[in-house]
Motif scaffolding. Structure first.
Motif, PDB file in Angstrom:
ATOM      1  N   VAL A  73      18.436  42.931  85.331  1.00  0.00           N
ATOM      2  CA  VAL A  73      18.795  41.531  85.076  1.00  0.00           C
ATOM      3  C   VAL A  73      20.241  41.433  84.578  1.00  0.00           C
ATOM      4  O   VAL A  73      21.035  40.637  85.088  1.00  0.00           O
ATOM      5  CB  VAL A  73      17.827  40.884  84.049  1.00  0.00           C
ATOM      6  CG1 VAL A  73      18.342  39.539  83.578  1.00  0.00           C
ATOM      7  CG2 VAL A  73      16.437  40.749  84.643  1.00  0.00           C
ATOM      8  N   VAL A  74      20.591  42.257  83.593  1.00  0.00           N
ATOM      9  CA  VAL A  74      21.941  42.202  83.019  1.00  0.00           C
ATOM     10  C   VAL A  74      22.971  42.596  84.063  1.00  0.00           C
ATOM     11  O   VAL A  74      24.010  41.933  84.218  1.00  0.00           O
ATOM     12  CB  VAL A  74      22.053  43.096  81.761  1.00  0.00           C
ATOM     13  CG1 VAL A  74      23.459  43.040  81.198  1.00  0.00           C
ATOM     14  CG2 VAL A  74      21.035  42.673  80.706  1.00  0.00           C
ATOM     15  N   LYS A 106      29.066  51.583  76.650  1.00  0.00           N
ATOM     16  CA  LYS A 106      27.660  51.899  76.386  1.00  0.00           C
ATOM     17  C   LYS A 106      26.759  51.301  77.462  1.00  0.00           C
ATOM     18  O   LYS A 106      25.792  51.929  77.880  1.00  0.00           O
ATOM     19  CB  LYS A 106      27.255  51.430  74.988  1.00  0.00           C
ATOM     20  CG  LYS A 106      27.891  52.294  73.923  1.00  0.00           C
ATOM     21  CD  LYS A 106      27.346  52.060  72.558  1.00  0.00           C
ATOM     22  CE  LYS A 106      28.041  53.043  71.605  1.00  0.00           C
ATOM     23  NZ  LYS A 106      27.427  53.111  70.323  1.00  0.00           N
ATOM     24  N   PHE A 107      27.075  50.109  77.917  1.00  0.00           N
ATOM     25  CA  PHE A 107      26.307  49.508  78.995  1.00  0.00           C
ATOM     26  C   PHE A 107      26.472  50.338  80.270  1.00  0.00           C
ATOM     27  O   PHE A 107      25.492  50.597  80.987  1.00  0.00           O
ATOM     28  CB  PHE A 107      26.724  48.050  79.233  1.00  0.00           C
ATOM     29  CG  PHE A 107      25.982  47.402  80.362  1.00  0.00           C
ATOM     30  CD1 PHE A 107      24.620  47.148  80.270  1.00  0.00           C
ATOM     31  CD2 PHE A 107      26.631  47.058  81.532  1.00  0.00           C
ATOM     32  CE1 PHE A 107      23.916  46.561  81.318  1.00  0.00           C
ATOM     33  CE2 PHE A 107      25.933  46.475  82.586  1.00  0.00           C
ATOM     34  CZ  PHE A 107      24.583  46.229  82.473  1.00  0.00           C
ATOM     35  N   ALA A 108      27.691  50.773  80.555  1.00  0.00           N
ATOM     36  CA  ALA A 108      27.938  51.600  81.745  1.00  0.00           C
ATOM     37  C   ALA A 108      27.145  52.900  81.688  1.00  0.00           C
ATOM     38  O   ALA A 108      26.588  53.344  82.697  1.00  0.00           O
ATOM     39  CB  ALA A 108      29.427  51.885  81.888  1.00  0.00           C
ATOM     40  N   GLU A 153      31.654  39.260  78.330  1.00  0.00           N
ATOM     41  CA  GLU A 153      31.136  37.897  78.210  1.00  0.00           C
ATOM     42  C   GLU A 153      29.639  37.852  78.524  1.00  0.00           C
ATOM     43  O   GLU A 153      28.903  37.069  77.934  1.00  0.00           O
ATOM     44  CB  GLU A 153      31.911  36.957  79.148  1.00  0.00           C
ATOM     45  CG  GLU A 153      33.348  36.732  78.716  1.00  0.00           C
ATOM     46  CD  GLU A 153      34.206  36.069  79.792  1.00  0.00           C
ATOM     47  OE1 GLU A 153      33.659  35.624  80.829  1.00  0.00           O
ATOM     48  OE2 GLU A 153      35.429  36.016  79.602  1.00  0.00           O
ATOM     49  N   VAL A 154      29.194  38.705  79.448  1.00  0.00           N
ATOM     50  CA  VAL A 154      27.782  38.726  79.834  1.00  0.00           C
ATOM     51  C   VAL A 154      26.962  39.573  78.869  1.00  0.00           C
ATOM     52  O   VAL A 154      25.939  39.129  78.345  1.00  0.00           O
ATOM     53  CB  VAL A 154      27.618  39.260  81.279  1.00  0.00           C
ATOM     54  CG1 VAL A 154      26.147  39.410  81.636  1.00  0.00           C
ATOM     55  CG2 VAL A 154      28.318  38.344  82.270  1.00  0.00           C
ATOM     56  N   ILE A 155      27.405  40.803  78.624  1.00  0.00           N
ATOM     57  CA  ILE A 155      26.553  41.754  77.894  1.00  0.00           C
ATOM     58  C   ILE A 155      26.442  41.464  76.406  1.00  0.00           C
ATOM     59  O   ILE A 155      25.493  41.908  75.775  1.00  0.00           O
ATOM     60  CB  ILE A 155      26.985  43.222  78.134  1.00  0.00           C
ATOM     61  CG1 ILE A 155      28.362  43.508  77.540  1.00  0.00           C
ATOM     62  CG2 ILE A 155      26.926  43.558  79.622  1.00  0.00           C
ATOM     63  CD1 ILE A 155      28.760  44.974  77.583  1.00  0.00           C
TER      64      ILE A 155
END
Length: 122
Positions: free
Chosen positions: A18-19, A80-82, A64-66
């Motif tokens: 989703v993210v 960290k998201f990557a 802006e999203v995460i």
């Protein structure tokens, strides 16, 4: 006295899908697309300039999203998201495909070497 680093969120495979989908969609928002295009044009496909101009814009768009999912609003959150996406790429073909799509939005197309790939000697 330094404060302890904030705990980064742990997302499930489904949440990561989703993210990641929202991050990819964020690049097609007209303002963001214009910012990326301007940065790309200014970099003239020079990798050093890409790092200076395109990377910060793409990082801001992703932040802006995460941030809505608990990642910090600094470059560290994007990293960290990557890493989380990279971890799930091997487990989930949909995440792997979206990751390739995101990379294609961030990086210029690579020029292919001539057939044979040999570098002429001088």
């Amino acid at each position: 006295m330094a404060s302890a680093p904030a705990q980064q969120p742990t997302l499930t495979v489904e949440q990561t899908r989703v993210v990641l989908s929202e991050v990819i969609q964020a690049f097609s928002v007209p303002d963001n697309a214009a910012r990326m295009e301007e940065a790309r044009e200014s970099s003239c496909n020079d990798m050093g300039k890409m790092l200076q101009l395109v990377l910060p814009v793409s990082t801001q768009i992703q932040q802006e999203v995460i941030k809505a999912y608990g990642f910090n609003n600094e470059g560290e959150g994007v990293l960290k998201f990557a890493r989380l996406v990279k971890m799930y790429e091997t487990q989930d073909p949909e995440i792997a495909a979206m990751s390739v799509k995101l990379k294609s939005l961030l990086l210029p197309p690579l020029s292919t070497p001539p057939i044979g790939g040999a570098i002429p000697s001088s």
